[in-house]
Design an enzyme around this catalytic site. Structure first.
Site, short mmCIF file in Angstrom:
data_model
loop_
_atom_site.label_atom_id
_atom_site.label_comp_id
_atom_site.label_asym_id
_atom_site.label_seq_id
_atom_site.Cartn_x
_atom_site.Cartn_y
_atom_site.Cartn_z
N CYS A 1 36.42 22.61 71.39
CA CYS A 1 37.02 23.04 72.58
C CYS A 1 38.48 22.97 71.19
O CYS A 1 40.09 23.80 71.63
CB CYS A 1 37.26 22.55 73.60
SG CYS A 1 38.23 20.83 73.87
N CYS B 1 13.04 24.30 66.64
CA CYS B 1 13.50 22.43 66.69
C CYS B 1 12.63 21.83 67.73
O CYS B 1 12.55 22.27 68.55
CB CYS B 1 15.25 22.26 66.98
SG CYS B 1 16.20 20.87 67.02
N HIS C 1 18.12 27.22 69.86
CA HIS C 1 19.55 26.56 69.87
C HIS C 1 19.88 26.71 68.37
O HIS C 1 20.86 26.24 68.46
CB HIS C 1 20.19 25.70 70.30
CG HIS C 1 18.85 24.32 69.82
ND1 HIS C 1 17.83 24.03 70.00
CD2 HIS C 1 19.39 23.17 69.05
CE1 HIS C 1 16.87 23.27 69.78
NE2 HIS C 1 17.86 22.93 68.46
N CYS D 1 33.12 16.40 71.53
CA CYS D 1 33.48 17.43 72.66
C CYS D 1 33.66 16.59 74.21
O CYS D 1 32.43 17.06 74.60
CB CYS D 1 33.43 18.65 72.54
SG CYS D 1 34.78 19.29 73.33
#
Length: 380
Positions: free
Chosen positions: A100, A48, A70, A114
């Site tokens: 989470c 990416c 990733h 998050c």
């Protein structure tokens, strides 16, 4: 895999020892997962622009040596203490952000940002103890975005792993863990074009074409692609884009051109470049009364967005989005399901394939601006 549970694994990883220098395949030691962590055998990964940006390290504080990567798919090898949602053999997508399920953002239906696992490009260690799980030549190797998928094995926080249907082909769905989902979700979850609407997409790289794919799936009747590179136009037709505009071809702002061609403006626009001028154009080209513009690209930290307040007062809406508003663990499985039902077409994003030993070829392709996504097979 069971024989490796609880002990370090020696495997191959592509290590970036210096900024901008070719990655080196090294033998690395990958420690067992600690509490709330999972060790994953990576099967396929892709490159990416974010990997390229931080590998070049031109506009940020360098953090090396590092294992990048990733966008990937893999299989759970073992889990650490407290992990109950995943087990050995599960298929997963590692994601650069997380969920989470306990913070105020995770409990909100409106946010995917998050508090615990939000993207952090400067952290090179695991959250639980502030240490790396990778060692090579006696040196700790920094993690990247909590995923580091340019390694045959990696350790990831359980909150950054989306569990997959076992029948989903890992060499296809691996591209859903970053750019494609970001663009797709920006359109489907945030812009929300109605069937028959007009949509303008600014920037026709992988993220922009993901946004165009979302507009196609939503049933937009007219999808306008805006880009300075005319070489991208022909390939973009596969994603439902049926009109193309190059701002260089006009002596007036492109938002004015779009407004003239669409009887006052498009219904929705999605900006995927990070260029602040494109952001302004994307906002000012939507129709008054109902137009919605969504910003996806990340600008420089000092960039300023300037527009006349009347553009907002005339009932145009400006929105931003992070990872297409998808919660990784809760929502990505449904995106995979879209592919399995043949609603979402992933194959057209995949333009190149290389073996792990050829990973530097993937970087060369991206530096040259060739192709969209290059799949790297970890099993040479």
């Amino acid at each position: 895999m069971a024989s490796t549970v609880g002990i370090p694994i020696i495997c191959n990883a592509a290590v970036a020892w210096e900024a901008g220098k070719p990655l080196v395949i090294e033998k690395v030691e990958v420690a067992p997962p600690k509490a709330m962590e999972v060790r994953v055998k990576i099967k396929y990964t892709s490159l990416c622009h974010t990997d390229l940006y931080f590998w070049e390290a031109k506009d940020q504080t360098p953090l090396f040596p590092r294992i990048f990567g990733h966008e990937a798919a893999g299989i759970v090898e073992s889990v650490g203490e407290g992990v109950t949602e995943l087990k050995e053999g599960d298929h997963v997508l590692p994601v650069f952000t997380g969920e989470c399920k306990e913070c105020v953002h995770c409990k909100s239906e409106e946010s995917n940002m998050c508090d615990l696992l939000r993207i952090n490009t400067d952290r090179g260690v695991m959250l639980s103890d502030g240490r790396s799980r990778f060692t090579a030549k006696g040196t700790p190797i920094n993690h990247f975005l909590g995923t580091s998928t340019f390694s045959e094995y990696t350790v990831v926080h359980v909150g950054s792993l989306a569990k997959l249907d076992q029948s989903a082909p890992l060499d296809k769905v691996c591209i859903l863990s970053c750019g494609i989902s970001t663009g797709l979700g920006a359109t489907l979850n945030v812009a929300k074009p109605k069937k028959g609407s007009t949509v303008a997409i600014f920037g026709l790289g992988a993220v922009g074409l993901g946004a165009a794919e979302g507009a196609r799936i939503a049933g937009a009747s007219r999808i306008i692609g805006v880009d300075f590179n005319p070489n991208r136009f022909e390939g973009a037709r596969k994603f439902g884009i049926n009109e193309f505009l190059n701002p260089k071809d006009y002596d007036k702002p492109i938002q004015e051109v779009i407004a003239e061609k669409t009887n006052g403006g498009v219904d929705r626009s999605v900006e995927c470049t990070g260029n602040v001028d494109a952001m302004i154009s994307a906002f000012e080209c939507v129709h008054d009364g109902w137009g919605v513009a969504v910003l996806v690209g990340v600008p420089s930290k000092d960039a300023k967005f300037v527009t006349k307040p009347i553009n907002l007062l005339n009932e145009r809406t400006l929105k931003g989005t992070f990872f297409g508003n998808y919660k990784p663990r809760s929502d990505l499985p449904s995106v995979v399901d879209m592919y399995m039902r043949k609603e979402l077409e992933l194959e057209k994003f995949i333009t190149h394939r290389v073996t792990f030993s050829e990973i530097n070829k993937a970087f060369d392709l991206m530096v040259k601006g060739e192709g969209l996504r290059c799949i790297i097979s970890m099993d040479d």
